[in-house]
Design an enzyme around this catalytic site. Sequence first.
Site, PDB file in Angstrom:
ATOM      1  N   CYS A  22       1.906   1.308   6.644  1.00 16.20           N
ATOM      2  CA  CYS A  22       1.375  -0.141   7.009  1.00 16.20           C
ATOM      3  C   CYS A  22       2.101  -0.504   8.343  1.00 16.20           C
ATOM      4  O   CYS A  22       1.684   0.407   9.257  1.00 16.20           O
ATOM      5  CB  CYS A  22       1.567  -1.040   6.017  1.00 16.20           C
ATOM      6  N   HIS A  52      -1.412   1.589   1.931  1.00 12.14           N
ATOM      7  CA  HIS A  52      -0.155   1.685   1.234  1.00 12.14           C
ATOM      8  C   HIS A  52      -0.522   2.823   0.297  1.00 12.14           C
ATOM      9  O   HIS A  52      -1.314   2.598  -0.958  1.00 12.14           O
ATOM     10  CB  HIS A  52      -0.160   0.198   0.627  1.00 12.14           C
ATOM     11  N   GLU A  87       1.649   3.870  -1.880  1.00 15.21           N
ATOM     12  CA  GLU A  87       2.375   3.486  -3.072  1.00 15.21           C
ATOM     13  C   GLU A  87       1.515   2.390  -3.761  1.00 15.21           C
ATOM     14  O   GLU A  87       1.819   2.228  -4.913  1.00 15.21           O
ATOM     15  CB  GLU A  87       3.722   2.862  -2.678  1.00 15.21           C
TER      16      GLU A  87
END
Length: 202
Positions: free
Chosen positions: A80, A182, A184
């Site tokens: 990001c 992202h 994750e």
Amino acid sequence: MGYTAIVDYGVGNLKSVTNAMDYLGLSTRITSDTRELELADAIILPGVGAFPDAADKLRQTGLDRVLTAQAEKKPILGICLGMQLLLDRGEEVRECAGLGLVPGRVRRIETGLKLPHIGWNSLSFPNTSPLLDGVEEGSYVYFVHSFCAVADDPATVIAHTDYGVPVTAAVQRGNVYGCQFHPEKSGEVGLQILRNFGGLNT
């Protein structure tokens, strides 16, 4: 056993990245210690917030110099805002220097759609990269951003998404990788990308 260092410089969502890496069985250390960054097998640079605030913190702590040096030796992944910081300059709030590891600038997304760009969007792959091994073109990942990378060299762009206009979704230059989205928070697709990153140094 080796580990991936997750850079702690006060502007990152460290826990979610750590949790995802733990889930994959990949050892991590959250750190701002120069020695730990030098000894790590790989480095993740997370980030949320505004470009100049984050860039200033990297410079004030000397982490900018450490990251630049380590980028020649081991894989680095920016996530990001962390990806945006890899570029030469940012134009958010005020013009500000980045790390200069990927040639280009960070500019506001020039789209007629609502900003920030929040939510799931699909990927296309203009260039191949080991970071995206096992990820199908058209896979969806999770974005939250209003600014995007504009790379000087199209060969460094390994993924695009579309948000009214083409938007750089991932970059690679040598050992340096970046995801605007992202991983994750992107389900199995994101885990595969982190798994790939974890395998780059083996």
